[in-house]
Design a protein around this motif. Sequence first.
Motif, mmCIF file in Angstrom:
data_model
loop_
_atom_site.group_PDB
_atom_site.id
_atom_site.type_symbol
_atom_site.label_atom_id
_atom_site.label_comp_id
_atom_site.label_asym_id
_atom_site.label_seq_id
_atom_site.Cartn_x
_atom_site.Cartn_y
_atom_site.Cartn_z
ATOM 1 N N UNK A 43 31.842 -106.433 44.994
ATOM 2 C CA UNK A 43 32.740 -107.196 44.133
ATOM 3 C C UNK A 43 32.862 -106.484 42.788
ATOM 4 N N UNK A 44 34.084 -106.331 42.314
ATOM 5 C CA UNK A 44 34.299 -105.626 41.054
ATOM 6 C C UNK A 44 35.065 -106.502 40.064
ATOM 7 N N UNK A 45 34.745 -106.334 38.809
ATOM 8 C CA UNK A 45 35.437 -107.065 37.768
ATOM 9 C C UNK A 45 36.822 -106.502 37.545
ATOM 10 N N UNK A 46 37.797 -107.386 37.412
ATOM 11 C CA UNK A 46 39.178 -106.981 37.174
ATOM 12 C C UNK A 46 39.545 -107.187 35.704
ATOM 13 N N UNK A 47 39.256 -108.376 35.198
ATOM 14 C CA UNK A 47 39.586 -108.686 33.807
ATOM 15 C C UNK A 47 38.863 -109.952 33.395
ATOM 16 N N UNK A 48 38.641 -110.090 32.091
ATOM 17 C CA UNK A 48 38.142 -111.367 31.586
ATOM 18 C C UNK A 48 38.852 -111.719 30.295
ATOM 19 N N UNK A 55 40.460 -110.041 25.449
ATOM 20 C CA UNK A 55 40.545 -109.643 26.858
ATOM 21 C C UNK A 55 39.932 -108.267 27.068
ATOM 22 N N UNK A 56 39.559 -108.036 28.297
ATOM 23 C CA UNK A 56 39.069 -106.717 28.695
ATOM 24 C C UNK A 56 39.473 -106.499 30.139
ATOM 25 N N UNK A 57 39.816 -105.252 30.467
ATOM 26 C CA UNK A 57 40.306 -104.934 31.802
ATOM 27 C C UNK A 57 39.563 -103.762 32.427
ATOM 28 N N UNK A 62 44.442 -101.789 34.123
ATOM 29 C CA UNK A 62 44.905 -101.851 32.741
ATOM 30 C C UNK A 62 46.397 -101.560 32.651
ATOM 31 N N UNK A 63 47.114 -102.424 31.972
ATOM 32 C CA UNK A 63 48.552 -102.269 31.828
ATOM 33 C C UNK A 63 49.363 -102.862 32.961
ATOM 34 N N UNK A 64 48.699 -103.284 34.034
ATOM 35 C CA UNK A 64 49.419 -103.857 35.184
ATOM 36 C C UNK A 64 49.097 -105.329 35.422
ATOM 37 N N UNK A 65 47.892 -105.776 35.074
ATOM 38 C CA UNK A 65 47.407 -107.118 35.402
ATOM 39 C C UNK A 65 47.012 -107.888 34.128
ATOM 40 N N UNK A 79 48.567 -112.122 36.126
ATOM 41 C CA UNK A 79 49.900 -111.664 36.514
ATOM 42 C C UNK A 79 49.779 -110.227 37.002
ATOM 43 N N UNK A 80 49.962 -110.039 38.280
ATOM 44 C CA UNK A 80 49.779 -108.716 38.876
ATOM 45 C C UNK A 80 51.136 -108.075 39.156
#
Length: 121
Positions: A43-48, A55-57, A62-65, A79-80
């Motif tokens: 499992x990997x972190x996508x964003x918080x 926020x952090x990505x 980054x730049x897409x979601x 938003x993907x």
Amino acid sequence: QLVESGGGSVQAGGSLRLSCAASGYSYIPWCMGWFRQAPGKEREGVAYITNTGTTRYADSVKGRFPISKDNTKTTLYLQMSSLKPEDSAMYYCAATESPVCTLLSSGYGKWGQGAQVTVSS
């Protein structure tokens, strides 16, 4: 309780929006995040996003979601866009009352059931 919605199947280059409705909380979690797990992978972190909107990505999204949150409804969004086949995974919403936000799954104690995202080439 965290309940995700909005997953589905889309072609590469398409868009999807994930939502995560939080209920039963007597407080607004300090950190809420999105994670994903593909078959056979960790499992990997996508964003918080924090309560103050920081926020952090992950570099891969980054730049897409962009991640956002409606504090009134305690609903989390992802938003993907410009989706790629490698974005295919089960996406999980997570929350923690810890003030230390992280993209590590070990930092979260509350999890949703997941929403499947499949991107075809």
